[in-house]
Each structure stands twice: as structure tokens, then as C-alpha cells.
Write an enzyme that holds these catalytic residues in place. Structure first.
Site, PDB file in Angstrom:
ATOM      1  N   HIS A  18      88.609  29.890 139.786  1.00 29.02           N
ATOM      2  CA  HIS A  18      89.396  29.624 138.512  1.00 29.02           C
ATOM      3  C   HIS A  18      90.614  30.207 138.499  1.00 29.02           C
ATOM      4  O   HIS A  18      91.343  30.026 137.456  1.00 29.02           O
ATOM      5  CB  HIS A  18      88.304  30.348 137.505  1.00 29.02           C
ATOM      6  CG  HIS A  18      87.040  29.997 137.314  1.00 29.02           C
ATOM      7  ND1 HIS A  18      86.616  28.544 137.074  1.00 29.02           N
ATOM      8  CD2 HIS A  18      85.995  30.718 137.082  1.00 29.02           C
ATOM      9  CE1 HIS A  18      85.454  28.694 137.048  1.00 29.02           C
ATOM     10  NE2 HIS A  18      85.031  29.671 136.850  1.00 29.02           N
ATOM     11  N   GLY A  28      75.710  19.082 128.311  1.00 32.72           N
ATOM     12  CA  GLY A  28      76.538  17.938 129.415  1.00 32.72           C
ATOM     13  C   GLY A  28      76.874  16.853 128.821  1.00 32.72           C
ATOM     14  O   GLY A  28      76.562  15.803 129.465  1.00 32.72           O
TER      15      GLY A  28
HETATM   16  P1  A3P Z   1      77.898  22.165 128.011  1.00 35.37           P
HETATM   17  O1  A3P Z   1      78.128  23.488 127.526  1.00 35.37           O
HETATM   18  O2  A3P Z   1      78.703  21.030 127.187  1.00 35.37           O
HETATM   19  O3  A3P Z   1      76.549  21.488 127.975  1.00 35.37           O
HETATM   20  P2  A3P Z   1      80.818  25.076 134.329  1.00 35.37           P
HETATM   21  O4  A3P Z   1      79.662  24.439 135.260  1.00 35.37           O
HETATM   22  O5  A3P Z   1      82.219  25.034 134.662  1.00 35.37           O
HETATM   23  O6  A3P Z   1      80.247  26.447 133.787  1.00 35.37           O
HETATM   24  O7  A3P Z   1      80.471  24.132 132.931  1.00 35.37           O
HETATM   25  C1  A3P Z   1      79.379  24.294 132.227  1.00 35.37           C
HETATM   26  C2  A3P Z   1      79.163  22.690 131.519  1.00 35.37           C
HETATM   27  O8  A3P Z   1      78.728  21.656 132.288  1.00 35.37           O
HETATM   28  C3  A3P Z   1      78.136  22.714 130.414  1.00 35.37           C
HETATM   29  O9  A3P Z   1      78.585  22.047 129.330  1.00 35.37           O
HETATM   30  C4  A3P Z   1      76.933  22.270 131.214  1.00 35.37           C
HETATM   31  O10 A3P Z   1      75.800  21.764 130.436  1.00 35.37           O
HETATM   32  C5  A3P Z   1      77.433  21.294 132.099  1.00 35.37           C
HETATM   33  N1  A3P Z   1      76.775  20.864 133.252  1.00 35.37           N
HETATM   34  C6  A3P Z   1      76.208  21.613 133.864  1.00 35.37           C
HETATM   35  N2  A3P Z   1      75.614  21.127 135.099  1.00 35.37           N
HETATM   36  C7  A3P Z   1      75.813  19.774 134.857  1.00 35.37           C
HETATM   37  C8  A3P Z   1      75.612  18.461 135.573  1.00 35.37           C
HETATM   38  N3  A3P Z   1      74.724  18.402 136.694  1.00 35.37           N
HETATM   39  N4  A3P Z   1      75.804  17.470 135.016  1.00 35.37           N
HETATM   40  C9  A3P Z   1      76.663  17.331 133.977  1.00 35.37           C
HETATM   41  N5  A3P Z   1      76.919  18.502 133.136  1.00 35.37           N
HETATM   42  C10 A3P Z   1      76.612  19.594 133.816  1.00 35.37           C
END
Ligand code: A3P
Length: 336
Positions: A141, A301
Site C-alpha cells: 500500500h 463487493g
Molecule cells: P466492500 O467492503 O465494498 O464489500 P481490499 O481487498 O482492498 O481490502 O478491498 C475489500 C473490498 O473488496 C471489499 O469491498 C470486498 O467485499 C471487496 N472484495 C473482496 N474480494 C472481492 C472479489 N473477489 N470480488 C469483488 N470484490 C471483492
């Protein structure tokens, strides 16, 4: 070593013992604020870094040695990092693993693509990364300007995933809330979280600097930085997967396309599939010095969940930041 030298953008060099003191001194000298689920964040090289991870960041800057074939996945937290990890891991390792025996079935994507600043250099300031199978995959990050020179100067590739800030702020609030609950810490209102986000003080922020750093680099050196958007992945996962495969030098063959390999990877890496796996329902991330539940990376998501949370004045405020800091440079977002 002089503090000035340590906190500059340049590579950090020096002897081990002498440096530990200098690092402690540096950390003590940085502006700090009481962070969300860890006590402090420090302003280091113009970004807010969780203070406990700062020694890891410095170790990474000092000791990491990039290889030309390395692939670094970069993001602002809550932008789809986990999804990108699963997708790139699957693309890169498709000749080693089929869908039926992919390590994604038993490991969280963060454990397959460990981050420099939390996992690799959190375990050990000098991890032995030479033995890792190539192509080596890493995540971070850390903003572009603070990456070690060897990452910038070598032929290693960076894939950045960006998400519209309206959804990202809501997603990060849910993540922090869940983390606070699991640690029995006081809850944190969306209003408070939003304020801190807009002030740029969420980890690895200001978010606009972090996004713009990678955006500008992707425009100047498109062969070096591939800039993806969460919303585009949601809209056309097959097209985006092809782009990723070409970028890392492993384009899908006609045979693979005809055999629907791209669709299979997309399905394996979908939110539904990953979220339902036992490892992602009950496990914890490995090699972290704080406890993070695997399930906290999977929520709704969706593109546009912000409509269920943000008030019109919050939306206006974030849109003004986007219009001031990003739109003039061509970075635009789909928000629904
Ligand atoms: P939401 O909180 O809006 O649902 P990161 O991986 O950077 O921590 O981001 C997390 C976000 O990505 C969360 O969003 C999560 O639900 C979503 N996310 C995680 N895996 C995913 C996938 N396979 N496809 C789409 N979105 C995903």
C-alpha cells in the site's frame, strides 16, 4: 545516520545497530495522530503510515532487492486488493495449478501474495526472498514515490488497483468497524471515519496522493505500471484479465480462451467463491503482528454501495476532492 537522511525520499543506507537508534529517533520525531485500530499513525515521506509498520517499511526500503520478473500489486486499502491478488496469482500460476488444486482453495489471497510492509518485512527485517518461486508476487500500500529505487528502476511490473473513493470510504469504515469489534475496541462512527478520510489521514493516505502517484506513473510508463479500476473489473472481468495476462507477459493462448480458462479464473476469484471457502470464513492472516480475520476482506463487493451510507453533503465533499485533486489529471471514476 542523520534523521534528515532517513526521512528523505532517497534510499536509506547505514549500519544495522546504528540505524535502529536512528529509526527509533526518526519515528519519535514524526508527526503522529491517534489512528483507528492501532494507536498511532505517523506522517512519513508525505504519507500516513501505521506507526507499528513503519520499521517494516524502512526495512523494505533498505533491504529489498527487486528481480526483473517481480510483480508488485499496489493499492489503497479497500480498493479490491484481495480480488486483484487472487486474479494475478491465478493468471501467473495457471500452468502450475488448475482450478481444482489452486492454493486459493486453502489460503487467503493475502497469504499467497504477502505484503512487503505487513508480512514480508514484518516477520523479519531481512527476509530471505531469494528462494521464492518466480514470478515472485508481492503486495503493497506504500505510495509510488516511497517504493525502493530498485523497484522503480528494474523491469519489475506494478499493477495498481484503484476504486472510486465513495465506495472505498464506506468499505474502509466497515473494515475498521469489524476490526474494532473483534478487538473489543470502541466503535467508530461513519461521520468520524469520513472526516479522517477526507483529511487524508487514513493509512497510506492522503488517498488522492496515493492514487495520483500511481496514475501519473502509469501514464508516463504504461509498460511499468498497469492502472486498473475496481469498477472496470466488475464490468468486464474477462477483458481485464486479458489485459493483466498481457501486461505480465503471459497472454492467454487461443486454446486457453477456447477452453474458457479466463471465465474459470474469474469464477474461482469471484467474491462469492472466495467468501464461501472455509479458509476465508474462519482463518486469520498469517505473519501479521496484528490479528486480522480473513473474512474481513469479503463483504458486499458492489459498485455504488455508498448510496446506502453517505449523505448528500458527504458526497459533495468527496466529489469536490476528486474534482480538485484528480479530475484535472484525467483520473475519473464510475460510481454506480
Ligand atoms: P466492500 O467492503 O465494498 O464489500 P481490499 O481487498 O482492498 O481490502 O478491498 C475489500 C473490498 O473488496 C471489499 O469491498 C470486498 O467485499 C471487496 N472484495 C473482496 N474480494 C472481492 C472479489 N473477489 N470480488 C469483488 N470484490 C471483492
Amino acid at each position: 545516520m542523520a534523521l534528515q537522511q532517513l526521512s528523505s525520499q532517497s534510499a536509506i543506507v547505514g549500519t544495522e545497530e546504528h540505524d535502529q537508534e536512528a529509526i527509533d529517533e526518526l519515528i519519535a520525531s514524526l508527526p503522529q495522530w491517534k489512528g483507528v485500530f492501532r494507536p498511532f499513525q505517523s506522517l512519513y515521506q508525505n504519507f500516513w503510515c501505521p506507526t507499528y509498520a513503519l520499521p517494516n517499511v524502512i526495512a523494505f526500503q533498505r533491504h529489498f532487492q527487486a528481480k526483473h520478473k517481480d510483480i508488485v500489486l499496489a493499492s489503497q486499502p479497500k480498493s479490491g486488493t484481495t480480488w486483484l491478488m487472487a486474479l494475478v496469482f491465478s493468471v501467473v500460476n495457471r500452468s502450475r495449478f488448475s482450478i481444482s488444486n489452486t492454493p486459493l482453495l486453502t489460503s487467503n489471497p493475502h497469504d499467497l501474495v504477502p505484503s512487503f510492509e505487513f508480512q514480508q518485512f514484518g516477520r523479519n527485517p531481512r527476509p530471505d526472498l531469494d528462494g521464492m518461486a518466480e514470478l515472485r508476487l508481492f503486495a503493497t500500500h506504500i505510495p509510488y514515490p516511497s517504493l525502493p529505487e530498485c523497484v522503480k528502476q528494474s523491469d519489475c511490473r506494478i499493477i495498481y488497483i484503484c476504486r472510486n473513493p465513495l465506495d472505498a470510504v464506506v468499505s474502509s469504515w466497515h473494515f475498521y468497524l469489524e476490526t474494532a469489534r473483534s478487538k473489543e475496541q470502541p466503535e467508530w462512527s461513519l461521520e468520524e471515519h469520513f472526516e479522517i478520510y477526507c483529511q487524508g489521514k487514513i493509512s497510506f493516505g492522503p488517498f488522492w496522493n496515493q492514487m495520483m502517484g500511481y496514475w501519473k506513473e502509469s501514464l508516463e510508463r504504461p509498460y511499468k505500471v498497469l492502472f486498473l479500476k475496481y469498477e472496470d473489473l466488475k464490468e468486464d472481468i474477462v477483458g481485464q484479465l486479458k489485459k493483466v495476462a498481457e501486461f505480465v507477459g503471459l497472454p492467454f493462448t487461443e486454446e486457453e480462451e477456447e477452453g474458457r480458462m479466463i471465465e474459470e479464473i474469474a469464477k474461482m476469484c469471484s467474491l462469492k467463491t472466495l467468501k464461501d471457502l472455509e479458509v476465508n470464513k474462519s482463518g486469520k492472516l498469517q505473519g501479521m503482528n496484528i490479528k486480522v480475520e480473513n473474512r474481513s476482506f469479503f463483504r458486499k463487493g458492489e459498485v455504488g454501495d455508498w448510496v446506502n451510507h453517505l449523505t448528500p453533503s458527504m458526497v459533495n465533499r468527496l466529489n469536490s476532492i476528486i474534482q480538485e485533486k484528480m479530475s484535472p489529471f484525467g483520473l475519473e471514476f464510475k460510481t454506480c
